[in-house]
Design an enzyme around this catalytic site. Structure first.
Site, PDB file in Angstrom:
ATOM      1  N   ASP A  64      83.807   9.544  -2.012  1.00  0.00           N
ATOM      2  CA  ASP A  64      82.865  10.200  -0.892  1.00  0.00           C
ATOM      3  C   ASP A  64      81.934  11.117  -1.776  1.00  0.00           C
ATOM      4  O   ASP A  64      82.583  11.811  -2.434  1.00  0.00           O
ATOM      5  CB  ASP A  64      83.645  10.907   0.064  1.00  0.00           C
ATOM      6  N   VAL A  65      80.638  10.838  -1.701  1.00  0.00           N
ATOM      7  CA  VAL A  65      79.870  11.764  -2.846  1.00  0.00           C
ATOM      8  C   VAL A  65      79.886  13.398  -2.272  1.00  0.00           C
ATOM      9  O   VAL A  65      79.427  14.325  -2.968  1.00  0.00           O
ATOM     10  CB  VAL A  65      78.341  11.259  -2.742  1.00  0.00           C
ATOM     11  N   ASN A  91      72.046   6.677  -4.802  1.00  0.00           N
ATOM     12  CA  ASN A  91      71.512   6.141  -3.884  1.00  0.00           C
ATOM     13  C   ASN A  91      72.090   6.357  -2.407  1.00  0.00           C
ATOM     14  O   ASN A  91      71.459   6.407  -1.480  1.00  0.00           O
ATOM     15  CB  ASN A  91      71.711   4.617  -4.079  1.00  0.00           C
ATOM     16  N   TYR A 157      66.888  15.240   7.356  1.00  0.00           N
ATOM     17  CA  TYR A 157      66.712  14.190   6.344  1.00  0.00           C
ATOM     18  C   TYR A 157      65.271  14.585   5.287  1.00  0.00           C
ATOM     19  O   TYR A 157      65.558  14.536   4.140  1.00  0.00           O
ATOM     20  CB  TYR A 157      66.220  12.960   7.043  1.00  0.00           C
TER      21      TYR A 157
HETATM   22  P1  NAP Z   1      72.700   1.937   4.372  1.00  0.00           P
HETATM   23  O1  NAP Z   1      72.530   0.383   4.215  1.00  0.00           O
HETATM   24  O2  NAP Z   1      73.104   2.382   5.569  1.00  0.00           O
HETATM   25  O3  NAP Z   1      73.565   2.248   2.931  1.00  0.00           O
HETATM   26  C1  NAP Z   1      74.003   3.282   2.903  1.00  0.00           C
HETATM   27  C2  NAP Z   1      74.846   3.458   1.815  1.00  0.00           C
HETATM   28  O4  NAP Z   1      75.515   4.915   1.467  1.00  0.00           O
HETATM   29  C3  NAP Z   1      76.184   2.758   1.994  1.00  0.00           C
HETATM   30  O5  NAP Z   1      76.686   2.034   1.188  1.00  0.00           O
HETATM   31  C4  NAP Z   1      77.281   3.791   2.559  1.00  0.00           C
HETATM   32  O6  NAP Z   1      78.728   3.234   2.180  1.00  0.00           O
HETATM   33  C5  NAP Z   1      76.751   4.776   1.596  1.00  0.00           C
HETATM   34  N1  NAP Z   1      77.198   6.192   1.851  1.00  0.00           N
HETATM   35  C6  NAP Z   1      77.093   6.926   2.930  1.00  0.00           C
HETATM   36  N2  NAP Z   1      77.620   8.077   3.089  1.00  0.00           N
HETATM   37  C7  NAP Z   1      78.160   8.322   1.708  1.00  0.00           C
HETATM   38  C8  NAP Z   1      79.184   9.177   1.019  1.00  0.00           C
HETATM   39  N3  NAP Z   1      79.506  10.256   1.687  1.00  0.00           N
HETATM   40  N4  NAP Z   1      79.678   8.691   0.087  1.00  0.00           N
HETATM   41  C9  NAP Z   1      79.329   7.709  -0.644  1.00  0.00           C
HETATM   42  N5  NAP Z   1      78.714   6.773  -0.217  1.00  0.00           N
HETATM   43  C10 NAP Z   1      78.060   6.768   1.051  1.00  0.00           C
HETATM   44  O7  NAP Z   1      71.203   2.531   3.922  1.00  0.00           O
HETATM   45  P2  NAP Z   1      70.065   2.125   2.805  1.00  0.00           P
HETATM   46  O8  NAP Z   1      68.960   1.732   3.720  1.00  0.00           O
HETATM   47  O9  NAP Z   1      70.497   1.038   1.744  1.00  0.00           O
HETATM   48  O10 NAP Z   1      69.896   3.367   2.182  1.00  0.00           O
HETATM   49  C11 NAP Z   1      70.019   3.714   0.892  1.00  0.00           C
HETATM   50  C12 NAP Z   1      69.233   4.923   0.363  1.00  0.00           C
HETATM   51  O11 NAP Z   1      67.903   4.581   0.605  1.00  0.00           O
HETATM   52  C13 NAP Z   1      69.652   6.234   1.127  1.00  0.00           C
HETATM   53  O12 NAP Z   1      69.597   7.252   0.188  1.00  0.00           O
HETATM   54  C14 NAP Z   1      68.223   6.162   2.151  1.00  0.00           C
HETATM   55  O13 NAP Z   1      68.097   7.562   2.443  1.00  0.00           O
HETATM   56  C15 NAP Z   1      67.254   5.557   1.048  1.00  0.00           C
HETATM   57  N6  NAP Z   1      66.028   5.264   1.844  1.00  0.00           N
HETATM   58  C16 NAP Z   1      66.270   4.063   2.632  1.00  0.00           C
HETATM   59  C17 NAP Z   1      65.053   3.738   3.463  1.00  0.00           C
HETATM   60  C18 NAP Z   1      65.080   2.484   4.404  1.00  0.00           C
HETATM   61  O14 NAP Z   1      64.217   2.164   5.063  1.00  0.00           O
HETATM   62  N7  NAP Z   1      65.946   1.496   4.271  1.00  0.00           N
HETATM   63  C19 NAP Z   1      63.869   4.363   3.122  1.00  0.00           C
HETATM   64  C20 NAP Z   1      63.790   5.355   2.330  1.00  0.00           C
HETATM   65  C21 NAP Z   1      65.114   5.721   1.758  1.00  0.00           C
HETATM   66  P3  NAP Z   1      79.600   2.466   3.049  1.00  0.00           P
HETATM   67  O15 NAP Z   1      78.963   1.291   3.344  1.00  0.00           O
HETATM   68  O16 NAP Z   1      80.878   2.324   2.357  1.00  0.00           O
HETATM   69  O17 NAP Z   1      79.597   3.282   4.289  1.00  0.00           O
END
Ligand code: NAP
Length: 256
Positions: A64-65, A91, A157
């Protein structure tokens, strides 16, 4: 891509979405991957399986980060399993929607802890080991177009990603003399589970896509390619910058 072979990369939140795409891409480029997750071991297992099927090597570590002990454990695991940690991809991230006036302290603390405190102390643990070993390294933070652009209903956010932008800029200067580069990759709208409710709402989705000049949402692979470039030898002289991957969204965005 030159320079990934044999390197060790820690990718947080590599059990889903963008992190999973990055882990697979760096793994297929020859890097050994520490696949971090917090809640979904099945996602982490899927990531490792894909990397190994492609001939790469990867290890799952639950961390957990938001926990300082856990992020130290994550860095130590990379060194004990693979003998190094050369690339850190911060990430893991989350978002909580609420009007500014309704935002609770608990939601504020949670979003900041995952999106900003986590990358801060994980980078610190990563850098201390590199400094002691006198090795160079690369830190790549997955921020967001919202490190720069307003997002009504998501003030926590925006604050976290804006903080990540200044953290990256500061660390690029502070860590440059150690040979450590620091950059942000800022995705636009990427089709992942974080956008589940949007992806299930056709009207909202159509309105968003109409604002994207390239006419589609991005994929984790669209983001992973840029991360791989920054982590490769071709990225050696790049530090202190944010690189946007958004299909042109930032140049053409209007809130509905
Ligand atoms: P996602 O599919 O919901 O994935 C989020 C990941 O973060 C999951 O692997 C989750 O782990 C992990 N996570 C959450 N809380 C955590 C914690 N406390 N410790 C360790 N791991 C944790 O979302 P995503 O879209 O791939 O997002 C990845 C990154 O890209 C994020 O930083 C997000 O802000 C950024 N981003 C996304 C978008 C978009 O449109 N998708 C746009 C801009 C930026 P578990 O699966 O084990 O719960």
């Amino acid at each position: 891509m030159k320079g990934l072979q044999g390197k060790v990369a820690i990718v947080t939140g590599a059990s889903s979405g963008i992190g999973q795409g990055i882990a697979k891409r760096l793994g297929s480029g020859g890097a050994k991957i520490i696949v971090d997750y917090v809640g979904k071991p099945e996602g982490a297992e899927e990531t490792v399986r894909a990397i190994k099927d492609a001939g790469g090597d990867a290890e799952i570590v639950e961390a957990d980060v938001t926990s300082t002990d856990a992020v130290h454990g994550l860095v130590n695991a990379a060194w004990s399993v693979f003998g190094s940690a050369d690339i850190l991809v911060n990430n893991a991230g989350m978002e909580k929607e609420s009007a500014f006036w309704d935002t609770t302290e608990a939601d504020y603390d949670k979003v900041m802890a995952v999106n900003l405190r986590g990358p801060f102390f994980l980078a610190q643990a990563f850098v201390r080991r590199l400094r002691d070993a006198k090795k160079p390294g690369q830190i790549i933070n997955i921020s967001s177009v919202h490190e720069d652009m307003a997002f009504p209903g998501f003030a926590t956010y925006c604050a976290s990603k804006g903080g990540l932008r200044m953290l990256m800029r500061d660390l690029a200067v502070e860590l440059g003399p150690l040979g450590i580069t620091v950059n942000n990759v800022a995705p636009g709208a990427i089709a992942t589970p974080i956008n589940k409710s949007l992806l299930e709402n056709e009207a909202e989705l159509d309105a968003l896509v109409a604002n994207i000049p390239l006419g589609r949402m991005g994929t984790p692979e669209d983001v992973a390619g840029l991360v791989a470039f920054l982590a490769s030898d071709d990225g050696a002289y790049i530090t202190g910058s944010t690189f946007v991957v958004d299909g042109g969204l930032m140049r053409n965005y209007r809130e509905q």
